[in-house]
Design a protein around this motif. Structure first.
Motif, PDB file in Angstrom:
ATOM      1  N   PHE A  87       0.834  -1.201   0.000  1.00 14.89           N
ATOM      2  CA  PHE A  87       0.000   0.000   0.000  1.00 14.89           C
ATOM      3  C   PHE A  87       0.869   1.251   0.000  1.00 14.89           C
ATOM      4  O   PHE A  87       0.631   2.196  -0.765  1.00 14.89           O
ATOM      5  CB  PHE A  87      -0.903  -0.014   1.226  1.00 14.89           C
ATOM      6  N   TYR A  88       1.904   1.259   0.853  1.00 14.48           N
ATOM      7  CA  TYR A  88       2.755   2.450   0.910  1.00 14.48           C
ATOM      8  C   TYR A  88       3.507   2.642  -0.393  1.00 14.48           C
ATOM      9  O   TYR A  88       3.703   3.784  -0.835  1.00 14.48           O
ATOM     10  CB  TYR A  88       3.750   2.335   2.062  1.00 14.48           C
ATOM     11  N   ILE A  89       3.922   1.521  -1.022  1.00 13.52           N
ATOM     12  CA  ILE A  89       4.624   1.643  -2.300  1.00 13.52           C
ATOM     13  C   ILE A  89       3.688   2.262  -3.331  1.00 13.52           C
ATOM     14  O   ILE A  89       4.084   3.142  -4.106  1.00 13.52           O
ATOM     15  CB  ILE A  89       5.110   0.264  -2.799  1.00 13.52           C
ATOM     16  N   GLY A  90       2.410   1.851  -3.337  1.00  8.94           N
ATOM     17  CA  GLY A  90       1.459   2.458  -4.257  1.00  8.94           C
ATOM     18  C   GLY A  90       1.318   3.943  -4.004  1.00  8.94           C
ATOM     19  O   GLY A  90       1.274   4.755  -4.936  1.00  8.94           O
ATOM     20  N   GLU A  91       1.277   4.318  -2.719  1.00 10.93           N
ATOM     21  CA  GLU A  91       1.159   5.746  -2.399  1.00 10.93           C
ATOM     22  C   GLU A  91       2.393   6.503  -2.863  1.00 10.93           C
ATOM     23  O   GLU A  91       2.300   7.607  -3.397  1.00 10.93           O
ATOM     24  CB  GLU A  91       0.974   5.901  -0.890  1.00 10.93           C
ATOM     25  N   ILE A  92       3.569   5.927  -2.655  1.00  8.44           N
ATOM     26  CA  ILE A  92       4.809   6.594  -3.086  1.00  8.44           C
ATOM     27  C   ILE A  92       4.805   6.792  -4.582  1.00  8.44           C
ATOM     28  O   ILE A  92       5.181   7.851  -5.094  1.00  8.44           O
ATOM     29  CB  ILE A  92       6.029   5.753  -2.655  1.00  8.44           C
ATOM     30  N   ILE A  93       4.337   5.758  -5.329  1.00  6.96           N
ATOM     31  CA  ILE A  93       4.331   5.881  -6.785  1.00  6.96           C
ATOM     32  C   ILE A  93       3.410   7.010  -7.206  1.00  6.96           C
ATOM     33  O   ILE A  93       3.737   7.815  -8.079  1.00  6.96           O
ATOM     34  CB  ILE A  93       3.866   4.554  -7.429  1.00  6.96           C
TER      35      ILE A  93
ATOM     36  N   VAL B  20      -2.993  -0.912  -5.847  1.00  5.52           N
ATOM     37  CA  VAL B  20      -3.900  -0.025  -6.570  1.00  5.52           C
ATOM     38  C   VAL B  20      -4.567   0.955  -5.611  1.00  5.52           C
ATOM     39  O   VAL B  20      -4.690   2.153  -5.888  1.00  5.52           O
ATOM     40  CB  VAL B  20      -4.937  -0.860  -7.341  1.00  5.52           C
ATOM     41  N   LEU B  21      -4.981   0.433  -4.435  1.00  2.53           N
ATOM     42  CA  LEU B  21      -5.607   1.314  -3.451  1.00  2.53           C
ATOM     43  C   LEU B  21      -4.629   2.384  -2.979  1.00  2.53           C
ATOM     44  O   LEU B  21      -5.006   3.545  -2.787  1.00  2.53           O
ATOM     45  CB  LEU B  21      -6.082   0.488  -2.246  1.00  2.53           C
ATOM     46  N   GLY B  22      -3.365   1.989  -2.796  1.00  2.00           N
ATOM     47  CA  GLY B  22      -2.367   2.969  -2.379  1.00  2.00           C
ATOM     48  C   GLY B  22      -2.188   4.057  -3.413  1.00  2.00           C
ATOM     49  O   GLY B  22      -2.103   5.253  -3.082  1.00  2.00           O
ATOM     50  N   MET B  23      -2.162   3.670  -4.702  1.00  2.00           N
ATOM     51  CA  MET B  23      -2.009   4.674  -5.741  1.00  2.00           C
ATOM     52  C   MET B  23      -3.204   5.609  -5.761  1.00  2.00           C
ATOM     53  O   MET B  23      -3.062   6.831  -5.913  1.00  2.00           O
ATOM     54  CB  MET B  23      -1.823   3.996  -7.100  1.00  2.00           C
ATOM     55  N   ALA B  24      -4.413   5.044  -5.608  1.00  2.00           N
ATOM     56  CA  ALA B  24      -5.616   5.887  -5.601  1.00  2.00           C
ATOM     57  C   ALA B  24      -5.588   6.844  -4.425  1.00  2.00           C
ATOM     58  O   ALA B  24      -5.872   8.050  -4.562  1.00  2.00           O
ATOM     59  CB  ALA B  24      -6.863   5.010  -5.554  1.00  2.00           C
TER      60      ALA B  24
END
Lengths: 103, 69
Positions: A87-93, B20-24
């Motif tokens: 999740f944090y990696i997705g947020e960083i991206i 995907v949730l993190g990117m959103a």
């Protein structure tokens, strides 16, 4: 400064080829494991995943999760931590910065 | 070499949906924070201008160098 650039330009191809020969076998092993372990789930696997969720909910309802060994519980918490890291990696991206939002 | 482990589908699903949730979440929060940061910068710039003006007046009074001499 000019001499530095000239030295760098002379040594760069050797450095690049050394890096490539170092990385190639390691990339091969990484790809060998990633092809099986890091592959995204196919739609055919969703029923199996929903079955696992049902089992987890079942164990929470009946209280059978208290019969887990400590080793299993530690493994489960490690898996949960890995999920949080994704999740944090997705947020960083998506925020295009490692620490903090660059507004 | 150790053969690769067959990861359970729930974990795979969980990983990629978490990604995907993190990117959103990151995109939403970025678009929420951006106008607020710009507003804050604008307010800070105005405040600075006001303080600079006051300091300038004070300096000119100290030097005795205003138009009202």
């Amino acid at each position: 400064m000019a001499r530095f650039i000239r030295n760098f330009a002379e040594k760069a191809p050797a450095l690049v080829s050394a890096a490539v020969t170092y990385l190639k076998p390691r990339l091969a092993t990484f790809w060998y494991y990633a092809k099986v372990e890091l592959v995204p789930p196919t739609p055919a696997e969703i029923p199996a995943a929903s079955q696992s969720v049902k089992k987890i909910i079942q164990s929470a309802k009946t209280g059978s999760f208290k019969q887990l060994t400590v080793k299993e519980a530690v493994l489960n918490s490690l898996v949960t931590t890995e999920l949080r890291m994704w999740f944090y990696i997705g947020e960083i991206i998506s925020k295009r910065g490692i620490v903090g939002y660059d507004v | 070499m150790v053969p690769p482990v067959q990861v359970s589908p729930l974990i795979k699903l969980g990983r990629y949906s978490a990604l995907v949730l993190g990117m959103a979440y990151g995109a939403k929060r970025y678009s929420y924070l951006k106008p607020r940061a710009e507003e804050e910068r604008r307010v800070a710039a105005e405040e600075k201008k006001r303080l600079d003006e006051l300091k300038r007046i004070e300096r000119e009074l100290a030097e005795g160098d205003t138009i009202l001499k």
